[in-house]
Design an enzyme around this catalytic site. Structure first.
Site, PDB file in Angstrom:
ATOM      1  N   ASN A   1       7.400 -36.268 -24.512  1.00  0.00           N
ATOM      2  CA  ASN A   1       8.346 -35.317 -25.116  1.00  0.00           C
ATOM      3  C   ASN A   1       9.011 -34.369 -24.115  1.00  0.00           C
ATOM      4  O   ASN A   1       9.921 -33.632 -24.471  1.00  0.00           O
ATOM      5  CB  ASN A   1       7.688 -34.508 -26.248  1.00  0.00           C
ATOM      6  CG  ASN A   1       7.177 -35.416 -27.350  1.00  0.00           C
ATOM      7  OD1 ASN A   1       7.921 -36.259 -27.823  1.00  0.00           O
ATOM      8  ND2 ASN A   1       5.913 -35.291 -27.725  1.00  0.00           N
TER       9      ASN A   1
ATOM     10  N   ASN B   1       1.809 -32.711 -15.452  1.00  0.00           N
ATOM     11  CA  ASN B   1       1.901 -32.061 -16.752  1.00  0.00           C
ATOM     12  C   ASN B   1       1.785 -33.199 -17.768  1.00  0.00           C
ATOM     13  O   ASN B   1       2.771 -33.883 -18.069  1.00  0.00           O
ATOM     14  CB  ASN B   1       3.232 -31.318 -16.918  1.00  0.00           C
ATOM     15  CG  ASN B   1       3.324 -30.616 -18.264  1.00  0.00           C
ATOM     16  OD1 ASN B   1       2.459 -30.802 -19.135  1.00  0.00           O
ATOM     17  ND2 ASN B   1       4.353 -29.811 -18.454  1.00  0.00           N
TER      18      ASN B   1
ATOM     19  N   ARG C   1      -1.425 -20.505 -27.454  1.00  0.00           N
ATOM     20  CA  ARG C   1      -0.802 -21.191 -28.592  1.00  0.00           C
ATOM     21  C   ARG C   1      -1.888 -21.689 -29.558  1.00  0.00           C
ATOM     22  O   ARG C   1      -2.977 -21.148 -29.591  1.00  0.00           O
ATOM     23  CB  ARG C   1       0.095 -22.312 -28.054  1.00  0.00           C
ATOM     24  CG  ARG C   1       1.218 -21.755 -27.148  1.00  0.00           C
ATOM     25  CD  ARG C   1       2.063 -22.856 -26.556  1.00  0.00           C
ATOM     26  NE  ARG C   1       2.721 -23.640 -27.595  1.00  0.00           N
ATOM     27  CZ  ARG C   1       3.314 -24.811 -27.363  1.00  0.00           C
ATOM     28  NH1 ARG C   1       3.358 -25.309 -26.133  1.00  0.00           N
ATOM     29  NH2 ARG C   1       3.876 -25.472 -28.351  1.00  0.00           N
TER      30      ARG C   1
HETATM   31  C1  DQA Z   1       2.875 -28.491 -22.386  1.00  0.00           C
HETATM   32  C2  DQA Z   1       1.888 -27.838 -23.365  1.00  0.00           C
HETATM   33  C3  DQA Z   1       1.255 -28.877 -24.271  1.00  0.00           C
HETATM   34  O1  DQA Z   1       0.351 -28.252 -25.174  1.00  0.00           O
HETATM   35  C4  DQA Z   1       2.339 -29.570 -25.081  1.00  0.00           C
HETATM   36  O2  DQA Z   1       1.769 -30.595 -25.876  1.00  0.00           O
HETATM   37  C5  DQA Z   1       3.457 -30.078 -24.260  1.00  0.00           C
HETATM   38  C6  DQA Z   1       3.920 -29.301 -23.124  1.00  0.00           C
HETATM   39  C7  DQA Z   1       3.624 -27.457 -21.539  1.00  0.00           C
HETATM   40  O3  DQA Z   1       4.205 -27.859 -20.523  1.00  0.00           O
HETATM   41  O4  DQA Z   1       3.651 -26.273 -21.872  1.00  0.00           O
HETATM   42  O5  DQA Z   1       4.073 -31.093 -24.586  1.00  0.00           O
HETATM   43  O6  DQA Z   1       2.145 -29.331 -21.501  1.00  0.00           O
END
Ligand code: DQA
Length: 143
Positions: A11, A74, A107
């Site tokens: 994503n 990431n 979060r």
């Molecule tokens: C993320 C944080 C994750 O919890 C989330 O699922 C993401 C992005 C971030 O870069 O803040 O897709 O890794």
């Protein structure tokens, strides 16, 4: 010349339009550009990749077993779920820097656990897109 692999998970290809109130409006292409700019000035060569697929990320981590001096990752949502990514990272003997654009700990509770943190030399979270460049700076210092 340090060779650094930068991996980005699901994503994050939609950065810029995905939940801008959390991730900002910068695109992944902008982040790659920032990283390349830092790298060329600091004797680093970077290989920047994104996938929505866990298996691709694992194949690429396995590639880092040979020929790379550091890994920035990431893993996005896989951070919180993937034992397979944890296992792949465990085989690496190069420094791993975990990056998150947001700070997952502030979060939802399901984002609080990371399968990557125990294997990471350092975790940079909540610094936005510049966290990726900070990861390169760290590798520049420690590798
Ligand atoms: C993320 C944080 C994750 O919890 C989330 O699922 C993401 C992005 C971030 O870069 O803040 O897709 O890794």
């Amino acid at each position: 010349m340090q060779k650094i692999l930068i991996l980005t998970g699901p994503n994050l290809n939609l950065l810029g339009t995905r939940e801008p109130e959390i991730y900002g409006t910068i695109t992944l292409q902008d982040i790659e550009k920032m990283c390349v700019e830092y790298a060329v000035k600091n004797n680093q060569e970077i290989d920047f990749r994104q996938s929505n697929h866990e298996g691709f990320l694992i194949d690429w981590i396995q590639e880092a077993l040979k020929g790379f001096d550091g890994l920035v990752i990431n893993a996005a949502a896989y951070t919180h779920t993937s034992i397979a990514i944890h296992d792949a990272l465990k085989m690496l003997d190069i420094p791993i820097i975990e990056v998150h654009i947001s700070d997952p700990e502030t979060r939802e509770e399901f984002r609080h656990h990371s399968f990557i943190t125990p294997l990471a030399k350092s975790v940079i979270k909540g610094h936005g897109a510049k966290g990726y460049v900070e990861a390169l700076e760290l590798l520049h210092k420690i590798v």
